[in-house]
Design an enzyme around this catalytic site. Structure first.
Site, short mmCIF file in Angstrom:
data_model
loop_
_atom_site.label_atom_id
_atom_site.label_comp_id
_atom_site.label_asym_id
_atom_site.label_seq_id
_atom_site.Cartn_x
_atom_site.Cartn_y
_atom_site.Cartn_z
N GLU A 92 14.17 62.51 33.29
CA GLU A 92 15.73 62.99 33.20
C GLU A 92 14.99 63.95 31.54
OE1 GLU A 92 19.21 63.79 34.53
OE2 GLU A 92 19.41 63.74 36.00
N1 CAA Z 1 19.55 72.59 26.43
C1 CAA Z 1 19.62 73.71 26.11
N2 CAA Z 1 18.84 74.62 26.04
C2 CAA Z 1 17.52 74.37 26.05
C3 CAA Z 1 17.30 72.94 25.90
C4 CAA Z 1 18.46 72.06 26.22
N3 CAA Z 1 18.39 70.84 26.13
N4 CAA Z 1 15.31 72.76 25.83
C5 CAA Z 1 15.65 73.83 25.49
N5 CAA Z 1 15.71 74.69 25.98
C6 CAA Z 1 16.11 76.27 25.84
C7 CAA Z 1 15.40 76.92 24.71
O1 CAA Z 1 16.48 77.05 23.15
C8 CAA Z 1 14.84 77.88 24.36
O2 CAA Z 1 15.62 78.97 24.74
P1 CAA Z 1 15.75 80.31 24.31
O3 CAA Z 1 14.98 80.81 24.81
O4 CAA Z 1 16.34 80.93 24.33
O5 CAA Z 1 14.65 80.22 22.76
C9 CAA Z 1 14.37 77.86 26.20
O6 CAA Z 1 15.39 76.50 26.88
C10 CAA Z 1 12.60 77.43 25.79
O7 CAA Z 1 12.60 76.41 25.15
P2 CAA Z 1 11.24 75.79 24.49
O8 CAA Z 1 10.70 77.00 23.71
O9 CAA Z 1 11.47 74.66 23.76
O10 CAA Z 1 10.33 75.06 26.14
P3 CAA Z 1 9.19 74.52 26.54
O11 CAA Z 1 8.82 75.25 27.47
O12 CAA Z 1 8.56 74.34 25.50
O13 CAA Z 1 9.62 73.57 26.99
C11 CAA Z 1 11.34 71.07 26.76
C12 CAA Z 1 10.58 72.44 26.02
C13 CAA Z 1 12.30 70.67 25.80
C14 CAA Z 1 10.13 70.56 26.63
C15 CAA Z 1 11.06 70.98 28.38
O14 CAA Z 1 10.01 71.31 29.08
C16 CAA Z 1 11.89 69.49 28.81
O15 CAA Z 1 13.55 69.76 28.08
N6 CAA Z 1 11.34 69.53 29.57
C17 CAA Z 1 11.30 67.94 30.15
C18 CAA Z 1 11.89 68.05 31.60
C19 CAA Z 1 12.88 67.45 31.68
O16 CAA Z 1 13.83 66.50 31.88
N7 CAA Z 1 12.30 66.99 33.09
C20 CAA Z 1 13.27 65.96 34.12
C21 CAA Z 1 12.81 66.65 35.76
S1 CAA Z 1 15.41 66.35 36.19
C22 CAA Z 1 15.45 64.51 37.07
O17 CAA Z 1 14.32 63.46 36.30
C23 CAA Z 1 16.27 63.87 37.43
C24 CAA Z 1 16.51 62.98 38.52
O18 CAA Z 1 15.53 62.96 39.75
C25 CAA Z 1 16.90 61.25 37.70
#
Ligand code: CAA
Length: 378
Positions: free
Chosen positions: A362
């Protein structure tokens, strides 16, 4: 922030503690042997835990968000496996439909997920796109009234056991994360192929599988939200998922601390208990301080989420700190147990093995640092 729980929350906590002690604890050996705890899920369903925050209108029990966090925290003190099954089912398996689904989708899926008749899962990660979630390659192409989905997903918690999957796929490859859409997919859909069952370091009772979609036909009415809404749906629900994992980490850390205190008061060396030796007493003091700090961060973030305020930064801080605490406290608990801590006769080696993944899934700790620093510096 008020950390005093209401009467209702305290009653729920004590019910979950009893349940964990009497129903979950005896099944730990079978879960450690790799058995998926279906009977526990059925019992949690009877207690309303599978739909704890889901509105009564959709067959849930409509409890508040703090109660949900208390449940994950208490369950994880006994079994982190059960903690993650419930967290994934609720936060990223069911909530996306509650928040973004149509009335028909809610009636069809949420009611059964809330009753625990169906189990939920979340399919974002792919073999080539973990932290870089916007870079997924699974494609969904609209053809008449169906999307044809092709691609692979990796590390899917509850995978193979779950009935309903929130699947993310690219519908417009030209627009980056704005070209991702979300779909509700049933396990029985032709072309839904369950792959490798990962052999993991910890969480042995929880299933983690690879999935492949081969010309999987998903009806257009199963798209969640509009085309292009997928990344927003994924990240906003991941906030709720991450605070659940933070609560799971807190539960593991607290269990490890309690085991270490108990053992230190029993074990005698050099003519007195090891708890009476300053090196161990000070270690326990530091462990307990870290657990308390994690508790405050977790419940503060949960409180903000409950108020439906912006909570992404606080959730990431809670997950970053609670997961690091779980790993550190479990490591220290083994150290305090000495050689016995390295054996399966004591639970601390399981806490250690289960703790590590909380720094990875996550969103890794490094992803939490990205989220926190983006909020700080914007
Ligand atoms: N909450 C809400 N919105 C968010 C956010 C959050 N935590 N993080 C980013 N956003 C929004 C941004 O504000 C942005 O919005 P706008 O386009 O309106 O400005 C949009 O999302 C895109 O954000 P970024 O430009 O920062 O996007 P990015 O491609 O550079 O990546 C990242 C952002 C934070 C690295 C994201 O890719 C990320 O969180 N990666 C990790 C993925 C992850 O957590 N995977 C877990 C898999 S599920 C899992 O593990 C479940 C399981 O089985 C246990």
């Amino acid at each position: 922030m008020d950390l005093h729980f209401t009467e209702e929350q305290l009653m729920m906590r004590s019910m979950v503690q009893d349940f964990a002690r009497t129903e979950i604890e005896p099944l730990i050996p079978s879960m450690e042997a790799g058995e998926f705890p279906r009977s526990i899920i059925n019992k949690m369903a009877k207690l309303g835990l599978m739909g704890i925050t889901i509105p009564e209108k959709y067959a849930g029990v409509g409890m508040d968000f703090i109660s949900y966090i208390i449940a994950i925290h208490e369950l994880s003190k006994v079994s982190a496996t059960i903690g993650v099954i419930l967290s994934v089912h609720t936060s990223v398996g069911t909530n996306p439909i509650v928040y973004f689904g149509t009335e028909d989708q809610k009636q069809k899926y949420v009611t059964k997920l809330a009753r625990g008749e169906l189990l939920g899962a979340f399919c974002l990660t792919e073999p080539g796109a973990g932290s870089d979630a916007a870079n997924i390659k699974t494609q969904a192409v609209l053809k008449d009234d169906h999307y044809i989905i092709n691609g692979s997903k990796a590390f899917i918690t509850n995978g193979g056991e779950a009935d309903v999957y929130i699947v993310f796929a690219v519908t417009d490859p030209q627009t980056g994360n704005k070209g991702i859409s979300a779909f509700i997919v049933e396990k029985t859909t032709p072309g839904f192929i369950i792959g490798k069952d990962e052999k993991k370091m910890g969480l042995h009772g929880s299933k983690t599988v690879q999935l492949t979609f081969e010309n999987m036909r998903v009806p257009i009415e199963n798209r969640l939200g509009k085309e292009g809404d997928g990344f927003k749906i994924a990240l906003s629900n991941l906030n709720i998922g991450r605070i659940g994992i933070a609560a799971q980490a807190l539960g593991i850390a607290e269990a490890a601390l309690n085991s270490a205190i108990y053992y230190a008061k029993e074990r005698k060396q050099f003519g007195k208990t090891i708890a009476e030796q300053q090196g161990i007493a000070f270690k326990l003091a530091d462990m307990s301080t870290a657990v308390e700090a994690a508790r405050l961060l977790v419940y503060r973030a949960a409180h903000l989420c409950a108020l439906e305020e912006s909570c992404a930064k606080e959730v990431s801080m809670a997950k970053l700190f609670a997961s690091k605490t779980a790993v550190q406290v479990a490591t220290d608990a083994i150290q305090i147990h000495g050689g016995y801590g390295f054996t399966e006769d004591y639970p601390v080696e399981r806490y250690f093995r289960d703790a590590k993944i909380t720094e990875i899934y996550e969103g890794t700790s490094e992803i939490q640092q990205i989220v926190i620093s983006k909020y700080l510096l914007r």
